[in-house]
Design a protein around this motif. Structure first.
Motif, mmCIF file in Angstrom:
data_model
loop_
_atom_site.group_PDB
_atom_site.id
_atom_site.type_symbol
_atom_site.label_atom_id
_atom_site.label_comp_id
_atom_site.label_asym_id
_atom_site.label_seq_id
_atom_site.Cartn_x
_atom_site.Cartn_y
_atom_site.Cartn_z
ATOM 1 N N GLN A 98 -42.252 -37.137 4.351
ATOM 2 C CA GLN A 98 -42.254 -37.666 5.574
ATOM 3 C C GLN A 98 -43.465 -38.667 5.558
ATOM 4 O O GLN A 98 -44.385 -38.414 5.191
ATOM 5 C CB GLN A 98 -42.248 -36.671 6.583
ATOM 6 C CG GLN A 98 -42.166 -37.175 7.826
ATOM 7 C CD GLN A 98 -42.444 -35.694 8.922
ATOM 8 O OE1 GLN A 98 -43.297 -34.882 8.741
ATOM 9 N NE2 GLN A 98 -41.372 -35.754 9.780
ATOM 10 N N ASN A 99 -42.898 -39.657 6.560
ATOM 11 C CA ASN A 99 -43.963 -40.586 6.914
ATOM 12 C C ASN A 99 -44.599 -40.131 8.201
ATOM 13 O O ASN A 99 -43.661 -39.881 9.276
ATOM 14 C CB ASN A 99 -43.648 -42.066 6.970
ATOM 15 C CG ASN A 99 -43.346 -42.792 5.410
ATOM 16 O OD1 ASN A 99 -43.519 -42.221 4.535
ATOM 17 N ND2 ASN A 99 -42.848 -43.829 5.562
ATOM 18 N N VAL A 100 -45.914 -40.472 8.520
ATOM 19 C CA VAL A 100 -46.392 -40.244 9.862
ATOM 20 C C VAL A 100 -47.267 -40.995 10.278
ATOM 21 O O VAL A 100 -47.919 -41.734 9.386
ATOM 22 C CB VAL A 100 -47.077 -38.763 9.906
ATOM 23 C CG1 VAL A 100 -45.982 -37.485 9.829
ATOM 24 C CG2 VAL A 100 -48.044 -38.669 9.087
ATOM 25 N N LEU A 107 -54.857 -33.954 9.902
ATOM 26 C CA LEU A 107 -53.536 -33.966 9.583
ATOM 27 C C LEU A 107 -53.452 -32.959 8.439
ATOM 28 O O LEU A 107 -54.287 -32.753 7.576
ATOM 29 C CB LEU A 107 -53.337 -35.408 8.815
ATOM 30 C CG LEU A 107 -51.719 -35.453 8.042
ATOM 31 C CD1 LEU A 107 -50.730 -35.259 8.845
ATOM 32 C CD2 LEU A 107 -51.817 -36.881 7.353
ATOM 33 N N SER A 124 -45.229 -41.039 2.350
ATOM 34 C CA SER A 124 -45.059 -40.131 1.479
ATOM 35 C C SER A 124 -45.609 -40.263 0.224
ATOM 36 O O SER A 124 -45.667 -39.408 -0.669
ATOM 37 C CB SER A 124 -43.287 -39.965 1.440
ATOM 38 O OG SER A 124 -42.890 -41.114 0.903
ATOM 39 N N ARG A 138 -47.312 -32.797 8.755
ATOM 40 C CA ARG A 138 -46.486 -33.723 7.652
ATOM 41 C C ARG A 138 -45.704 -32.709 7.134
ATOM 42 O O ARG A 138 -46.117 -31.946 6.211
ATOM 43 C CB ARG A 138 -47.036 -34.642 7.093
ATOM 44 C CG ARG A 138 -46.220 -35.846 6.700
ATOM 45 C CD ARG A 138 -46.956 -36.781 5.806
ATOM 46 N NE ARG A 138 -46.689 -36.224 4.388
ATOM 47 C CZ ARG A 138 -47.211 -36.928 3.167
ATOM 48 N NH1 ARG A 138 -47.779 -38.216 3.282
ATOM 49 N NH2 ARG A 138 -47.029 -36.381 2.029
#
Lengths: 116, 111
Positions: free
Chosen positions: A17-19, A113, A80, A13
């Motif tokens: 940013q969104n994941v 992640l 985020s 990431r």
């Protein structure tokens, strides 16, 4: 074979940013869970869902969101707002019999992640 | 927090020896479960013991539960190198809608 599939296995990431982490099960389980595991630590509950279109916050829900539109799927979005997202994320499911969870949980193989 | 505490945090034994790990918890439970985790993988369920049970066996595994002391133990007999993993206990309260995992015991079995 029945089981839980998590994807991707590794995810990176960028700042801001969104994941989204995927979790799919074909065990016909009603309950699904998301856990976070930090190195050398136990599992901490992020969110859980007992039924479609319903979910509850766990102990560390801040900075995460989920949806449960289908029985088979319980995706987790790391937003985020989650400032320390680096961890191993595990999805699980279980049968619900009555009000008490007296059946085992079945786990996927996790998504790791990391921050770029 | 209800989260269990496993003891010891790490255990190293020779192949063929027995391994014992313990789990303590804080509030009354409906059941307690033991899980195993190989490095980088998900957890695998080993055994479930209900609050009205005192001992259960499964193959080389023996689990005991003492609700008066709020503790459980997992015994692995005749250990093998393939038993090397982390072992976690998980408790389910009488309200029953969450699993509370302990911090785990890392077991190393030396061939």
């Amino acid at each position: 074979d029945g089981g839980i599939t998590q994807s991707p296995k590794y995810l990176f990431r960028k700042e801001g940013q969104n994941v989204t982490l995927s979790c799919e099960q074909n065990l016909n389980h009603d309950a699904m869970y998301w856990y976070r595991q930090d190195p050398g630590q136990g599992l901490r509950l992020i969110y859980y869902s007992q039924i479609v279109n319903d979910f509850q916050k766990g102990d560390i829900a801040e900075g995460y969101s989920v949806s449960r539109e289908k029985k088979e799927s319980f995706p987790l979005t790391v937003t985020s707002a989650q400032k320390n997202p680096t961890a191993f994320y595990l999805c699980a499911s279980s049968v619900v019999q009555g009000a008490v969870y007296n059946q085992p949980q079945h786990f996927g193989d996790g998504t790791r992640l990391s921050i770029l | 927090s209800q989260q269990g505490e496993e003891d010891p945090q790490a255990l190293s034994i020779q192949e063929g020896e027995n391994a014992t790990m313990n789990c303590s918890y804080k509030t009354s439970i409906n059941n307690l479960q033991w899980y195993r985790q190989n490095s980088g993988r998900g957890l695998v369920h080993l055994i479930l013991i209900r609050s009205n049970e005192r001992e259960k066996h499964s193959g080389r595994l023996r689990v005991t539960l003492d609700t008066s002391k709020k503790s459980s133990s997992l015994l692995i007999t005749a250990s093998r190198a393939a038993d090397t993993a982390s072992y976690f206990c998980a408790t389910v309260l009488h309200t029953g809608n969450q699993f509370y995992f302990g911090t785990g015991t890392s077991l190393t079995v030396i061939p």
